[in-house]
Design an enzyme around this catalytic site. Structure first.
Site, mmCIF file in Angstrom:
data_model
loop_
_atom_site.group_PDB
_atom_site.id
_atom_site.type_symbol
_atom_site.label_atom_id
_atom_site.label_comp_id
_atom_site.label_asym_id
_atom_site.label_seq_id
_atom_site.Cartn_x
_atom_site.Cartn_y
_atom_site.Cartn_z
ATOM 1 N N SER A 112 0.784 -1.279 0.080
ATOM 2 C CA SER A 112 -0.120 0.148 0.112
ATOM 3 C C SER A 112 0.761 1.449 0.079
ATOM 4 O O SER A 112 1.828 1.319 -0.912
ATOM 5 C CB SER A 112 -0.906 -0.007 0.997
ATOM 6 O OG SER A 112 -1.826 1.001 0.923
ATOM 7 N N ASP A 209 -10.034 -4.719 -4.879
ATOM 8 C CA ASP A 209 -9.580 -3.740 -3.939
ATOM 9 C C ASP A 209 -10.146 -2.550 -4.025
ATOM 10 O O ASP A 209 -10.380 -1.869 -4.825
ATOM 11 C CB ASP A 209 -8.023 -3.391 -4.370
ATOM 12 C CG ASP A 209 -7.080 -2.477 -3.251
ATOM 13 O OD1 ASP A 209 -7.954 -1.859 -2.655
ATOM 14 O OD2 ASP A 209 -6.163 -2.480 -3.477
ATOM 15 N N HIS A 239 -7.437 -5.567 -0.842
ATOM 16 C CA HIS A 239 -6.521 -4.538 -0.504
ATOM 17 C C HIS A 239 -5.417 -5.404 0.312
ATOM 18 O O HIS A 239 -4.127 -5.150 0.145
ATOM 19 C CB HIS A 239 -6.917 -3.260 0.266
ATOM 20 C CG HIS A 239 -6.020 -2.270 0.204
ATOM 21 N ND1 HIS A 239 -5.110 -1.802 -0.807
ATOM 22 C CD2 HIS A 239 -5.251 -1.591 1.344
ATOM 23 C CE1 HIS A 239 -4.429 -0.933 -0.314
ATOM 24 N NE2 HIS A 239 -4.226 -0.623 0.925
#
Length: 264
Positions: A112, A209, A239
């Site tokens: 991320s 996601d 995610h």
């Protein structure tokens, strides 16, 4: 059977920096010096005790590959206040850790926001980096590329009051977005220009996601040229990408980049 991260009862090592917050980390030296260090960079408000970080440590230890996971300042067990944090400060944390451990070469695994930090490190420390594995990489997440970005009304609050709390499905505490974070981030965007790279990037992205659109991978490919930028789309991936089958893919790609480094 779902992978379950073990209880992390061992105390972290502490990297002390004059005038800057202490950084908590776990470093496992390798026994195979042909394999580059694997350095895990976590996401916004996550910590080094997460499923991916600990699983990858176990895999690296099993094959004698050195491994580093750490908490950014204001995160986890490191010093500092989260709300003082910025992309620039967290990038500095990561670069300081890389310099402190000082491996001959490293593979960066960025989850991320860690994917953004990894790409910044690739621009600044190319001579040290064998490759990058982006896991739901979210470069420039404060910018215009994300459907779930703050609304105009929310941004007005951030800029007027200096901070805004937003609920998150990833933990009991809300995310806190600050004016400082947004102002600093504009100096660290990577999707607004082309960067020539010599080390490969592999992007692993879930198509389900809700936070990072899978189409962001094409924007990363357009912004980083020279070495291959490969994309692996996981059709039912979210995610977190922390299911057992996701973890296997991430570790496989680390091994692939490690083997590519050895072949050169």
């Amino acid at each position: 059977q779902a992978y379950k991260a073990p209880d992390m009862t061992d105390n972290p090592q502490i990297f002390k920096r004059p005038g800057l917050p202490d950084i908590a980390y776990h470093y496992s030296p390798g026994t195979n010096d042909k394999l580059p260090l694997v350095m895990f960079l976590g996401g916004f408000k996550s910590d080094m005790g997460g499923t991916k970080a600990v699983f990858l440590e176990e895999q690296c230890r099993a094959r004698g590959q050195s491994y580093l996971r750490f908490d950014y300042s204001g995160h986890g067990e490191s010093g500092g206040n989260f709300e003082d944090g910025t992309i620039g400060a967290w990038k500095r944390d990561a670069l300081d850790m890389l310099s402190f451990i000082n491996p001959p070469r490293a593979i960066l695994v960025g989850s991320s926001m860690g994917g953004w930090i990894s790409l910044l490190m690739l621009r600044e420390r190319a001579e040290k980096i064998s490759g990058v594995v982006g896991v739901a990489a979210a470069p420039d997440f404060t910018g215009e590329h994300y459907p779930d970005k703050l609304t105009a009304e929310q941004m007005e609050i951030v800029m007027r009051e200096g901070r805004l709390e937003v609920p998150t499905p990833y933990g009991p505490d809300p995310y806190v977005f600050t004016r400082t974070l947004y102002v600093d981030a504009t100096a660290h965007y990577v999707l607004d220009r082309v960067t020539t790279i010599e080390s490969p990037i592999t992007l692993i992205q879930g198509m389900q996601d809700p936070d990072v659109p899978w189409e962001i991978t094409a924007k990363i490919q357009a912004a980083f040229k020279g070495a291959p930028v490969d994309v692996i789309l996981i059709e039912d991936g979210d995610h977190r990408l922390s299911r057992p089958e996701d973890l296997v893919v991430i570790d496989r790609e680390i091994q692939s980049l490690s083997a590519r480094e050895n072949d050169q």
